[in-house]
Design a protein around this motif. Structure first.
Motif, PDB file in Angstrom:
ATOM      1  N   LEU A 138       3.325  -2.393  10.787  1.00 48.37           N
ATOM      2  CA  LEU A 138       3.470  -2.469   9.341  1.00 48.37           C
ATOM      3  C   LEU A 138       4.936  -2.269   8.975  1.00 48.37           C
ATOM      4  O   LEU A 138       5.673  -1.599   9.691  1.00 48.37           O
ATOM      5  N   SER A 139       5.349  -2.786   7.835  1.00 47.48           N
ATOM      6  CA  SER A 139       6.725  -2.624   7.367  1.00 47.48           C
ATOM      7  C   SER A 139       6.800  -1.469   6.380  1.00 47.48           C
ATOM      8  O   SER A 139       6.235  -1.551   5.286  1.00 47.48           O
ATOM      9  N   ASP A 140       7.472  -0.390   6.774  1.00 48.31           N
ATOM     10  CA  ASP A 140       7.692   0.747   5.875  1.00 48.31           C
ATOM     11  C   ASP A 140       8.965   0.441   5.095  1.00 48.31           C
ATOM     12  O   ASP A 140      10.081   0.598   5.599  1.00 48.31           O
ATOM     13  N   MET A 141       8.809   0.008   3.848  1.00 48.51           N
ATOM     14  CA  MET A 141       9.947  -0.400   3.030  1.00 48.51           C
ATOM     15  C   MET A 141      10.775   0.797   2.574  1.00 48.51           C
ATOM     16  O   MET A 141      11.961   0.665   2.321  1.00 48.51           O
ATOM     17  N   THR A 142      10.175   1.962   2.466  1.00 42.72           N
ATOM     18  CA  THR A 142      10.890   3.160   2.019  1.00 42.72           C
ATOM     19  C   THR A 142      11.846   3.647   3.101  1.00 42.72           C
ATOM     20  O   THR A 142      13.010   3.947   2.828  1.00 42.72           O
ATOM     21  N   ALA A 143      11.357   3.727   4.329  1.00 47.65           N
ATOM     22  CA  ALA A 143      12.183   4.228   5.433  1.00 47.65           C
ATOM     23  C   ALA A 143      12.939   3.115   6.143  1.00 47.65           C
ATOM     24  O   ALA A 143      13.847   3.382   6.914  1.00 47.65           O
ATOM     25  N   GLY A 144      12.559   1.870   5.879  1.00 49.25           N
ATOM     26  CA  GLY A 144      13.208   0.755   6.554  1.00 49.25           C
ATOM     27  C   GLY A 144      12.830   0.661   8.023  1.00 49.25           C
ATOM     28  O   GLY A 144      13.650   0.312   8.863  1.00 49.25           O
ATOM     29  N   LEU A 145      11.563   0.966   8.330  1.00 46.50           N
ATOM     30  CA  LEU A 145      11.098   1.007   9.722  1.00 46.50           C
ATOM     31  C   LEU A 145       9.883   0.116   9.916  1.00 46.50           C
ATOM     32  O   LEU A 145       9.188  -0.239   8.965  1.00 46.50           O
ATOM     33  N   ASP A 146       9.618  -0.177  11.185  1.00 44.36           N
ATOM     34  CA  ASP A 146       8.381  -0.849  11.556  1.00 44.36           C
ATOM     35  C   ASP A 146       7.456   0.225  12.123  1.00 44.36           C
ATOM     36  O   ASP A 146       7.861   0.987  13.002  1.00 44.36           O
ATOM     37  N   ILE A 147       6.234   0.293  11.617  1.00 43.13           N
ATOM     38  CA  ILE A 147       5.278   1.298  12.090  1.00 43.13           C
ATOM     39  C   ILE A 147       4.335   0.614  13.067  1.00 43.13           C
ATOM     40  O   ILE A 147       3.588  -0.290  12.696  1.00 43.13           O
ATOM     41  N   ALA A 148       4.368   1.046  14.316  1.00 44.45           N
ATOM     42  CA  ALA A 148       3.512   0.473  15.356  1.00 44.45           C
ATOM     43  C   ALA A 148       2.066   0.913  15.142  1.00 44.45           C
ATOM     44  O   ALA A 148       1.806   1.978  14.572  1.00 44.45           O
ATOM     45  N   PRO A 149       1.099   0.111  15.605  1.00 44.90           N
ATOM     46  CA  PRO A 149      -0.309   0.499  15.480  1.00 44.90           C
ATOM     47  C   PRO A 149      -0.559   1.854  16.130  1.00 44.90           C
ATOM     48  O   PRO A 149      -0.045   2.156  17.199  1.00 44.90           O
ATOM     49  N   GLY A 150      -1.342   2.699  15.443  1.00 50.43           N
ATOM     50  CA  GLY A 150      -1.682   4.019  15.944  1.00 50.43           C
ATOM     51  C   GLY A 150      -0.680   5.101  15.571  1.00 50.43           C
ATOM     52  O   GLY A 150      -0.930   6.272  15.808  1.00 50.43           O
ATOM     53  N   LYS A 151       0.437   4.721  14.982  1.00 50.23           N
ATOM     54  CA  LYS A 151       1.465   5.691  14.587  1.00 50.23           C
ATOM     55  C   LYS A 151       1.210   6.155  13.150  1.00 50.23           C
ATOM     56  O   LYS A 151       0.602   5.453  12.343  1.00 50.23           O
ATOM     57  N   PRO A 152       1.676   7.364  12.802  1.00 46.67           N
ATOM     58  CA  PRO A 152       1.432   7.885  11.445  1.00 46.67           C
ATOM     59  C   PRO A 152       2.162   7.087  10.364  1.00 46.67           C
ATOM     60  O   PRO A 152       3.262   6.589  10.580  1.00 46.67           O
ATOM     61  N   VAL A 153       1.502   7.008   9.212  1.00 49.73           N
ATOM     62  CA  VAL A 153       2.074   6.365   8.028  1.00 49.73           C
ATOM     63  C   VAL A 153       2.386   7.479   7.032  1.00 49.73           C
ATOM     64  O   VAL A 153       1.494   8.235   6.643  1.00 49.73           O
ATOM     65  N   ALA A 154       3.643   7.585   6.634  1.00 48.69           N
ATOM     66  CA  ALA A 154       4.071   8.664   5.735  1.00 48.69           C
ATOM     67  C   ALA A 154       3.477   8.489   4.337  1.00 48.69           C
ATOM     68  O   ALA A 154       3.289   7.366   3.857  1.00 48.69           O
ATOM     69  N   LEU A 175       0.842  -1.181   0.000  1.00 50.15           N
ATOM     70  CA  LEU A 175       0.000   0.000   0.000  1.00 50.15           C
ATOM     71  C   LEU A 175       0.885   1.240   0.000  1.00 50.15           C
ATOM     72  O   LEU A 175       1.961   1.242   0.607  1.00 50.15           O
ATOM     73  N   ILE A 176       0.429   2.263  -0.686  1.00 50.22           N
ATOM     74  CA  ILE A 176       1.084   3.570  -0.686  1.00 50.22           C
ATOM     75  C   ILE A 176       0.003   4.607  -0.395  1.00 50.22           C
ATOM     76  O   ILE A 176      -1.001   4.663  -1.120  1.00 50.22           O
ATOM     77  N   VAL A 177       0.188   5.401   0.661  1.00 50.85           N
ATOM     78  CA  VAL A 177      -0.761   6.476   0.958  1.00 50.85           C
ATOM     79  C   VAL A 177      -0.422   7.637   0.023  1.00 50.85           C
ATOM     80  O   VAL A 177       0.702   8.119   0.011  1.00 50.85           O
ATOM     81  N   ARG A 178      -1.421   8.087  -0.748  1.00 51.26           N
ATOM     82  CA  ARG A 178      -1.202   9.190  -1.691  1.00 51.26           C
ATOM     83  C   ARG A 178      -1.690  10.521  -1.135  1.00 51.26           C
ATOM     84  O   ARG A 178      -1.007  11.518  -1.237  1.00 51.26           O
ATOM     85  N   THR A 179      -2.898  10.546  -0.579  1.00 53.89           N
ATOM     86  CA  THR A 179      -3.412  11.794   0.006  1.00 53.89           C
ATOM     87  C   THR A 179      -4.064  11.486   1.342  1.00 53.89           C
ATOM     88  O   THR A 179      -4.617  10.411   1.545  1.00 53.89           O
ATOM     89  N   GLY A 180      -4.000  12.460   2.225  1.00 54.63           N
ATOM     90  CA  GLY A 180      -4.582  12.317   3.555  1.00 54.63           C
ATOM     91  C   GLY A 180      -3.534  11.875   4.563  1.00 54.63           C
ATOM     92  O   GLY A 180      -2.441  11.448   4.211  1.00 54.63           O
ATOM     93  N   LYS A 181      -3.902  12.030   5.829  1.00 53.52           N
ATOM     94  CA  LYS A 181      -3.021  11.608   6.922  1.00 53.52           C
ATOM     95  C   LYS A 181      -3.529  10.272   7.433  1.00 53.52           C
ATOM     96  O   LYS A 181      -4.664  10.170   7.896  1.00 53.52           O
ATOM     97  N   ALA A 182      -2.645   9.258   7.353  1.00 51.40           N
ATOM     98  CA  ALA A 182      -3.032   7.903   7.731  1.00 51.40           C
ATOM     99  C   ALA A 182      -2.305   7.479   8.993  1.00 51.40           C
ATOM    100  O   ALA A 182      -1.201   7.941   9.284  1.00 51.40           O
TER     101      ALA A 182
END
Length: 166
Positions: A115-131, A98-105
């Motif tokens: 979730l695995s943020d492949m661009t930043a190489g990070l793990d995104i915990a539940p409730g945290k912002p998705v870039a 998934l790629i967020v295009r518009t809006g704050k997720a």
């Protein structure tokens, strides 16, 4: 002619005859010719070889699930544009992207794993912002994104793989 010259000539002649017999026996061993172009070893054209190689490649692609479509990415699902209304979440299946295009997720998960943020190489915990514009990988189902409650708009995302709006 002296005796040595005559003997040398006879030895050379015998060697030539022996070499010829040896060549004949190896060339026609077991009744088959070893040079290309006879019925057991025909000469083929480049176009014939290209055709056979293409057939083998298509067969291997079919085994891999890519079918008859051309290109390396042909077996991959296309990115789908999805609008996620405010108050809803998109839950992506195992292996989805998934790629967020518009809006704050923000990240959503049914457990403590994120979730695995492949661009930043990070793990995104539940409730945290998705870039935005980051490739997010969903290694397991039951995870997704939802619009940040601090905003009043939904999201526009690109999704590859199965998903559900909940």
């Amino acid at each position: 002619m002296n005796r040595y010259t005559k003997t040398f000539g006879i030895l050379v002649a015998a060697a030539v005859v022996a070499g010829g017999v040896n060549w004949y026996q190896s060339a026609y061993a077991d009744g088959q010719q070893t040079t290309p172009g006879y019925a057991g070893d025909p000469i083929v054209t480049k176009s014939y070889v290209d055709q056979k190689v293409a057939e083998l490649i298509q067969a291997e692609l079919a085994k891999a699930g890519a079918g008859n479509a051309g290109g390396a990415a042909a077996g991959m699902a296309k990115l789908e544009v999805v609008t996620v209304p405010f108050g809803k979440k998109i839950v992506v299946e195992d292996g989805g992207e998934l790629i967020v295009r518009t809006g704050k997720a923000i990240a959503y998960s049914t457990d403590a794993n994120g979730l695995s943020d492949m661009t930043a190489g990070l793990d995104i915990a539940p409730g945290k912002p998705v870039a935005t514009n980051h490739l997010i990988l969903f290694p397991r189902g039951g995870r997704g994104v939802e619009a940040d409650p601090k905003q009043k708009n939904g999201l526009t995302v690109l999704v590859r793989g199965g998903y559900a709006l909940k």
